[in-house]
Design an enzyme around this catalytic site. Structure first.
Site, PDB file in Angstrom:
ATOM      1  N   CYS A 100       0.838  -1.204   0.000  1.00 60.04           N
ATOM      2  CA  CYS A 100       0.000   0.000   0.000  1.00 60.04           C
ATOM      3  C   CYS A 100       0.874   1.257   0.000  1.00 60.04           C
ATOM      4  CB  CYS A 100      -0.980  -0.031   1.173  1.00 60.04           C
ATOM      5  SG  CYS A 100      -2.318   1.183   1.016  1.00 60.04           S
ATOM      6  N   HIS A 123      -3.551  -5.228   0.601  1.00 61.06           N
ATOM      7  CA  HIS A 123      -3.068  -5.562   1.954  1.00 61.06           C
ATOM      8  C   HIS A 123      -3.152  -7.065   2.205  1.00 61.06           C
ATOM      9  CE1 HIS A 123      -2.563  -1.588   3.880  1.00 61.06           C
ATOM     10  NE2 HIS A 123      -3.535  -1.191   3.067  1.00 61.06           N
ATOM     11  N   GLU A 136      -1.757  -8.640   4.526  1.00 62.24           N
ATOM     12  CA  GLU A 136      -1.630  -8.890   5.972  1.00 62.24           C
ATOM     13  C   GLU A 136      -2.941  -8.718   6.731  1.00 62.24           C
ATOM     14  OE1 GLU A 136      -1.223  -4.378   5.903  1.00 62.24           O
ATOM     15  OE2 GLU A 136      -1.059  -6.078   4.531  1.00 62.24           O
TER      16      GLU A 136
END
Length: 306
Positions: free
Chosen positions: A157, A247, A249
């Site tokens: 990001c 993202h 994660e």
């Protein structure tokens, strides 16, 4: 006779002690080997968030249901490193010691020497690349040096946008914020890239951004994925530097909490927040990008250093 027995007893105690010492020495060797392996495969994680900010915002919000707070309480810490630990599959394992976290903002003058690491991950941030703060300039220079040394680097990001800017790309406000579960398509080159090994060419990913990489220097940067909102969703610089706008994660629960916090902003931009939350789902295939980065970039690089 008594003297002989005493001597044999002492000898026996001596042998037992020597065996204990030998066991301890073997254990020490194993520990040293373990430490050496963990050190050799170390990944430096740059957190680009003020320490404790996520924790404060989420737990102080009266709009987030307590049930949701309880679900994510173990994942909201002083920084976002725990999300990456989990995404890499390292939570509750020794591998956690491989992730060395540095706050890119507060530790601007203490970035580690690159000789000690085998990979770098730069996380997301509430800051915008266009702010052009001093720590951002320092981080961009660090990115360029790492790329020059061919150290594997993954930007996520904000980190993705920093890589683009470091190599002459342009980052601008997007016409439409991307938030929630969205799809991206790999280019032909992206489908062959090790970052996406064994993954489909169309991926569900989790997004949360209002800036994007609008232009790239095609001599230096290659696009590996796109969708209708942006043609530079994933970028490649050389052999070992990759940037991803999504993202890998995050979980849907964390993104739901973020949606609730930013509900007014998102609504004011014309998005249907209720529909976004309803459609949220985890993206396990996208999450595998982190493991691919570790396996096919970091491990390969660390082996070359032996």
């Amino acid at each position: 006779m008594e003297k002989i027995l005493i001597e044999e007893s002492k000898k026996s105690e001596y042998i037992v002690e020597q065996e204990k010492l030998q066991e301890l020495e073997v254990a020490k060797e194993k520990t040293d080997a373990r430490v050496e392996i963990l050190q050799r495969h170390k990944i430096l994680f740059f957190s680009c968030v003020e320490s404790g900010s996520y924790e404060k915002v989420i737990y102080n919000s009266e709009n987030i249901p307590q049930e949701l707070k309880d679900k994510i309480k173990n994942e909201i810490t002083a920084n976002d490193s725990k999300w990456f630990e989990k995404g890499l599959g390292w939570d509750n394992t020794e591998n956690r010691e491989r992730l060395q976290t540095v706050n890119a903002i507060s530790e601007i003058h203490n970035y580690p020497e690159m000789g000690e690491i085998s990979g770098i991950i730069i996380g997301g941030s509430p800051h915008m690349v266009g702010e052009d703060k001093e720590w951002m300039k320092t981080l961009q220079e660090y990115i360029r040096i790492a790329a020059n040394k061919n150290i594997p680097l993954l930007g996520v990001c904000f980190g993705h946008q920093m890589i683009a800017k470091a190599f002459g790309g342009k980052v601008e406000k997007t016409p439409q914020r991307e938030f929630g579960t969205v799809q991206i398509d790999l280019t032909d080159e992206g489908a062959k890239d090790e970052l996406f090994r064994d993954l489909p060419t169309r991926l569900d990913v989790l997004m949360s951004h209002s800036d994007s990489v609008s232009e790239i220097d095609t001599e230096t940067i290659k696009s590996l994925a796109l969708n209708k909102h942006n043609i530079n969703q994933v970028i490649k610089v050389g052999d070992n530097v990759r940037g991803i706008q999504f993202h890998p994660e995050l979980t849907k629960e964390i993104l739901e909490a973020v949606a609730i916090i930013r509900a007014e902003v998102i609504k004011n931009e014309g998005l249907n927040i209720e529909q976004i939350v309803r459609n949220l789902k985890n993206a396990p295939e996208a999450q595998r990008v982190l493991k691919n980065f570790d396996k096919y970039f970091v491990f390969k690089y660390s082996q070359s250093k032996k």
